[in-house]
Design a protein around this motif. Structure first.
Motif, PDB file in Angstrom:
ATOM      1  N   ILE A 249       0.857  -1.170   0.000  1.00  8.10           N
ATOM      2  CA  ILE A 249       0.000   0.000   0.000  1.00  8.10           C
ATOM      3  C   ILE A 249       0.898   1.227   0.000  1.00  8.10           C
ATOM      4  O   ILE A 249       1.592   1.507   0.978  1.00  8.10           O
ATOM      5  N   ALA A 250       0.902   1.937  -1.118  1.00  6.70           N
ATOM      6  CA  ALA A 250       1.778   3.102  -1.281  1.00  6.70           C
ATOM      7  C   ALA A 250       0.916   4.339  -1.496  1.00  6.70           C
ATOM      8  O   ALA A 250       0.118   4.397  -2.426  1.00  6.70           O
ATOM      9  N   GLY A 251       1.047   5.319  -0.611  1.00  2.00           N
ATOM     10  CA  GLY A 251       0.231   6.517  -0.688  1.00  2.00           C
ATOM     11  C   GLY A 251       0.600   7.416  -1.850  1.00  2.00           C
ATOM     12  O   GLY A 251       1.584   7.190  -2.564  1.00  2.00           O
ATOM     13  N   ALA A 252      -0.199   8.476  -2.032  1.00  2.00           N
ATOM     14  CA  ALA A 252       0.035   9.424  -3.128  1.00  2.00           C
ATOM     15  C   ALA A 252       1.411  10.059  -2.991  1.00  2.00           C
ATOM     16  O   ALA A 252       1.788  10.546  -1.926  1.00  2.00           O
ATOM     17  N   GLY A 253       2.184  10.016  -4.075  1.00  2.00           N
ATOM     18  CA  GLY A 253       3.495  10.658  -4.092  1.00  2.00           C
ATOM     19  C   GLY A 253       4.579   9.918  -3.339  1.00  2.00           C
ATOM     20  O   GLY A 253       5.649  10.478  -3.084  1.00  2.00           O
ATOM     21  N   THR A 254       4.329   8.653  -2.981  1.00  4.08           N
ATOM     22  CA  THR A 254       5.331   7.904  -2.212  1.00  4.08           C
ATOM     23  C   THR A 254       6.264   7.082  -3.088  1.00  4.08           C
ATOM     24  O   THR A 254       7.191   6.454  -2.582  1.00  4.08           O
ATOM     25  N   GLY A 255       6.032   7.050  -4.384  1.00  4.36           N
ATOM     26  CA  GLY A 255       6.933   6.338  -5.298  1.00  4.36           C
ATOM     27  C   GLY A 255       6.510   4.921  -5.602  1.00  4.36           C
ATOM     28  O   GLY A 255       7.292   3.981  -5.460  1.00  4.36           O
ATOM     29  N   LYS A 256       5.254   4.747  -6.055  1.00  2.00           N
ATOM     30  CA  LYS A 256       4.765   3.402  -6.391  1.00  2.00           C
ATOM     31  C   LYS A 256       5.548   2.812  -7.560  1.00  2.00           C
ATOM     32  O   LYS A 256       5.946   1.643  -7.528  1.00  2.00           O
ATOM     33  N   THR A 257       5.748   3.613  -8.599  1.00  3.69           N
ATOM     34  CA  THR A 257       6.473   3.111  -9.776  1.00  3.69           C
ATOM     35  C   THR A 257       7.914   2.772  -9.417  1.00  3.69           C
ATOM     36  O   THR A 257       8.455   1.753  -9.864  1.00  3.69           O
ATOM     37  N   THR A 258       8.526   3.614  -8.598  1.00  4.84           N
ATOM     38  CA  THR A 258       9.897   3.342  -8.152  1.00  4.84           C
ATOM     39  C   THR A 258       9.963   2.021  -7.395  1.00  4.84           C
ATOM     40  O   THR A 258      10.888   1.216  -7.603  1.00  4.84           O
ATOM     41  N   THR A 259       8.990   1.776  -6.544  1.00  7.68           N
ATOM     42  CA  THR A 259       8.983   0.550  -5.730  1.00  7.68           C
ATOM     43  C   THR A 259       8.866  -0.691  -6.604  1.00  7.68           C
ATOM     44  O   THR A 259       9.613  -1.673  -6.433  1.00  7.68           O
TER      45      THR A 259
END
Length: 853
Positions: free
Chosen positions: A169-179
């Motif tokens: 669970i990755a919040g807004a602006g936390t870097g989902k694509t990077t993860t």
């Protein structure tokens, strides 16, 4: 004389038999000794049998230890493999092994084996905790080379965690694509899978391209990246279907949504004029069931009711503006039966009957051709009025005042000899309202004839209901197909009258749609996914995967979920890695079902859940307001985002734009407001990127190009709230935050009919629209401007103003004493005053304006 011989003393004497009871005792003793002997032999044999297992137990423990060698994550799949492989060995150990005469070391070995299996989950959890910490330390230097910013601790933990099913669970602006790209790089760097054994899948082409580019950058553009399968769900479904199908088909309507809508519109018009049954059903829904049912007695305050009513157009088919849904039903009934009527026309009172309470008596309906008046009263079966009704002196209660008005009206009609018919709100609740009206009209000789269909269709097409209905049909069609549902199955399980009426109309349009696909030898995107699921499930698709990585998982539909489940079943050891944010689930109209992410483990089984909550997009003030707003819905996963940035300027600014005048004048006032806001932006953030965000495409300013020319130093772009997801700007200006069907929230998008196709219908009001508003609020790094009409502002904006201190919003915190709305500052020829924001529904005025600085 012969003498008798005497018996010799040593002559043979016959042996006397032992008593029976002694024989029994001897038998039992003998049997016991035999049993003990056998038991002893069995124990010796059992001990020998157990001892023959000891090498296997040692090997089994070694296999278990091998899973904990700090090289790999100890997954549930690995544990299940051990359980299955060692199940027979575990069953072969007797429960009383400790009483078999084994020495202490042998007992200890067996105990370790048995207890290890009993505590397998606990052992896994403890080991994996150590492994994750060790792995982060081991790969920290490698992770630091991937991006210009090092991965956060949350991201590194999410990357190295390698359970069967992984939810991040990755919040807004936390870097989902990077993860997710870092996870791919980690898999290949560690050698957990070959590039061709990775399936990376998302929902949009742009998201897939971004993941590919990010992954390629992380891996220094290695050729390995090209061997990874990066696909959208539709593209992957198309790939599988084309590979497995003997006769591939083309994409229906060239994959264009607008072409589907045009087709549905033409089919609706054709069926309406050619099919009397369809015509009747369509009229029934649009005239009497277009709006979701909501009882006046369900509202807590008058402001809540008025705000709800302002969210819909209470306009009848003949363009009569009514005050409530129930009055629209009555107006539509009269229009459809060619009964002429006047709405709220003045009743001719003599001066003696005019009083301050009822100076302008305007009955709800008047039938001039028959001299009949009609009043519709808002009371229940017991004569009670809604709790939010208020009274004024001399009345002690709202009920008393309302019934006094009813009695006065009855008296007036009796005095003047006019005919009055009455209906009540409770009749609408029990579906007898229109039946009662029809009976009363017939009793007074009113002639009722059905209006010609062609004339009705022309009227329908001029109303908002027409477009609303077709949008609902299109959304429902997509949802139904993505969920592999059918009209018949939905009818069978439904008990809701409005939904049943809708299905009567939808069924015919759906049949036309499917016939069009058949005749054109086409399949739509939902067919692609559904067909691909069947091919994978049946083992017809040979490619295997070790990892299935899904981005934007909050947008998962039941159809796509079925495809993932089929892939998992076809690849038993494959790991699912899902990254998403339930707060940003905004594509329900494409079939997304938020319960698939909020109840992830129920759907997929044992899951490792991680959170990435450090946002690098926006400051702490934007974070605090947006997080509080979205979590007002208790169904959303609760989480606490963090931001390292502090706000330099006020994070939220209000931009009120007064309504009134013609469209050109309104657009000019909006232009002035935008120009003023952008002038401030230039001063605070030179060369800033600015998003103008609206709920719909029609919210785009007509003079956008002029704004762009006027502020050349700014990069100004318009986006809908849906289109801006995943994007970032310096400053956002949210446009037209007003109430209404096409306001924000949109009441069309949240139609309860759609809940019939979701895993579990959302019960929280405007749940999807709340998430969409959250997305709009969280695009900007520094500031968010909120443009709205003070006389008709969005319920979301009211909630924010009422909860948070935004700019000069303190001026709007005086509550209306009549309806509990907000009193806002206005100005007339007589000076400043406070008026209710629910005007014209509420006309409360406060002439004494306090100093609200």
């Amino acid at each position: 004389m012969p003498t008798k011989s005497k018996k010799s003393s040593n002559s043979y004497q016959p042996k006397q038999d032992l008593p029976v009871f002694i024989q029994i005792i001897l038998f039992i003793v003998t049997l016991g000794l035999w049993y003990l002997f056998k038991q002893h032999q069995a124990e010796l044999q059992k001990r020998e049998n157990i001892r023959t297992l000891l090498p296997k137990i040692e090997a089994a423990l070694k296999a278990i230890d091998q899973q904990q060698n700090m090289r790999f994550y100890f997954s549930n799949f690995g544990a299940e493999g051990l359980r299955n492989a060692q199940a027979d060995l575990l069953r072969a150990i007797p429960k009383n092994y400790k009483n078999c005469g084994l020495d202490s070391s042998e007992n200890e070995l067996i105990y370790r084996f048995v207890s290890t299996h009993e505590r397998m989950n606990e052992i896994r959890a403890t080991y994996n905790q150590r492994f994750v910490s060790s792995e982060i330390t081991k790969y920290k230097a490698y992770f630091s080379t991937l991006d210009s910013y090092p991965l956060s601790m949350d991201q590194m933990k999410a990357v190295v965690c390698d359970e069967d099913n992984n939810l991040v669970i990755a919040g807004a602006g936390t870097g989902k694509t990077t993860t997710i790209s870092a996870k791919i790089a980690y898999i290949l760097e560690k050698g957990l899978a070959l590039p061709e054994q990775l399936l990376v899948i998302s929902f949009t082409k742009s998201a897939v391209e971004e993941m590919f580019d990010r992954t390629a950058a992380f891996m220094n553009h290695s050729e390995q990246v090209k061997q990874i399968t990066f696909r959208t769900f539709n593209s992957f479904g198309n790939m599988v279907t084309r590979y497995c199908s003997q006769f591939p088909k083309k994409i229906a309507f060239d994959g264009k949504d607008y072409r589907v809508k045009v087709f549905l519109q033409k089919e609706f018009d054709r069926l309406f004029l050619a099919n009397a049954d369809f015509q009747q059903k369509a009229i029934n829904f649009i005239a009497f069931f277009a709006r979701p049912e909501r009882d006046e007695f369900d509202f807590k305050t008058g402001s809540d009711f008025i705000r709800h009513e302002k969210s819909f157009c209470n306009i009848s088919l003949n363009d009569t503006h009514c005050k409530s849904k129930e009055e629209v039903l009555i107006a539509n009934f009269l229009y459809l039966h060619q009964v002429e009527f006047e709405y709220e026309s003045l009743y001719p009172l003599e001066r003696e009957d005019r009083n301050p309470d009822f100076q302008s008596y305007q009955p709800d309906f008047f039938l001039p051709g028959y001299g009949i008046y009609h009043e519709h009263y808002g009371i229940d079966e017991n004569g009670e009025v809604p709790d939010w009704f208020k009274s004024s002196p001399p009345f002690q209660s709202a009920k008393e005042q309302y019934h006094h008005g009813m009695q006065w009206k009855a008296f007036i009609h009796q005095k003047y000899g006019s005919t009055l018919i009455k209906t009540y709100s409770f009749q609408n609740r029990d579906n007898t309202l229109l039946r009662s009206l029809k009976t009363q009209l017939a009793a007074h000789g009113v002639v009722m004839n059905k209006r010609p269909g062609k004339e009705v269709l022309a009227k329908i097409k001029k109303t908002d209901h027409y477009e609303d209905f077709l949008n609902l049909v299109y959304t429902f069609l997509s949802l139904m197909k993505s969920n592999n549902a059918s009209v018949n199955s939905l009818k069978a399980k439904s008990s809701d009258q409005r939904f049943s009426v809708f299905l009567d109309v939808f069924g015919a349009l759906y049949q036309s749609y499917e016939q069009e696909l058949y005749h054109t030898r086409s399949i739509d995107y939902n067919d692609m996914v559904n067909h691909a699921t069947a091919f994978v499930h049946n083992g017809e698709f040979p490619k295997t995967y070790k990892y299935i990585l899904v981005d934007e998982f909050q947008d998962m539909s039941l159809g796509r979920y079925g495809l993932i489940k089929a892939l998992k079943k076809a690849n038993p050891g494959a790991k699912l890695y899902a990254v998403g944010d339930d707060w940003q689930s905004i594509f329900r109209f494409t079939g997304s079902d938020i319960s698939i992410i909020t109840e992830f483990s129920k759907h997929f089984g044992v899951t490792a859940e991680n959170t990435v909550l450090q946002t690098y997009r926006f400051n702490g003030d934007i974070l605090a307001l947006s997080s509080g707003f979205i979590q007002s819905n208790p169904s959303q996963l609760q989480k606490e985002l963090k931001s390292p940035f502090k706000a330099v300027f006020p994070a939220f600014q209000l931009l009120p734009v007064e309504a009134g005048g013609n469209i050109a004048e309104l657009n000019m006032r909006k232009w002035d407001a935008l120009k003023a806001a952008l002038s401030k932006v230039v001063l605070n953030h030179s060369k800033a990127s600015v998003f103008l965000i609206g709920r719909y495409h029609h919210n785009e300013p007509k003079d956008l190009s002029e704004l762009q020319k006027t502020f050349r130093e700014l990069k100004i772009t318009y986006y809908t709230a849906h289109a801006c997801k995943g994007l970032t700007c310096d400053v956002a200006i949210l446009l037209d935050l007003d109430a209404g069907i096409y306001g924000f929230p949109s009441e069309v998008a949240d139609d309860p009919i759609l809940n019939n196709l979701l895993h579990e219908g959302e019960t929280f009001e405007n749940a999807e629209e709340r998430r969409l508003f959250y997305v709009a609020l969280t695009r900007a790094r520094h500031q968010v401007y909120l443009m709205y009409n003070p006389q008709n502002q969005s319920k979301f904006l009211e909630e924010i103003i009422d909860t948070y201190a935004i700019g000069n919003s303190i001026k709007q915190h005086i509550r209306c004493p009549k309806c509990d709305g907000m009193m806002i500052e206005r100005e007339s020829a007589n000076g400043k005053f406070l008026g209710c924001n629910n005007y014209p529904h509420c006309k409360q005025v406060l002439r004494s304006v306090p100093n609200l600085v």
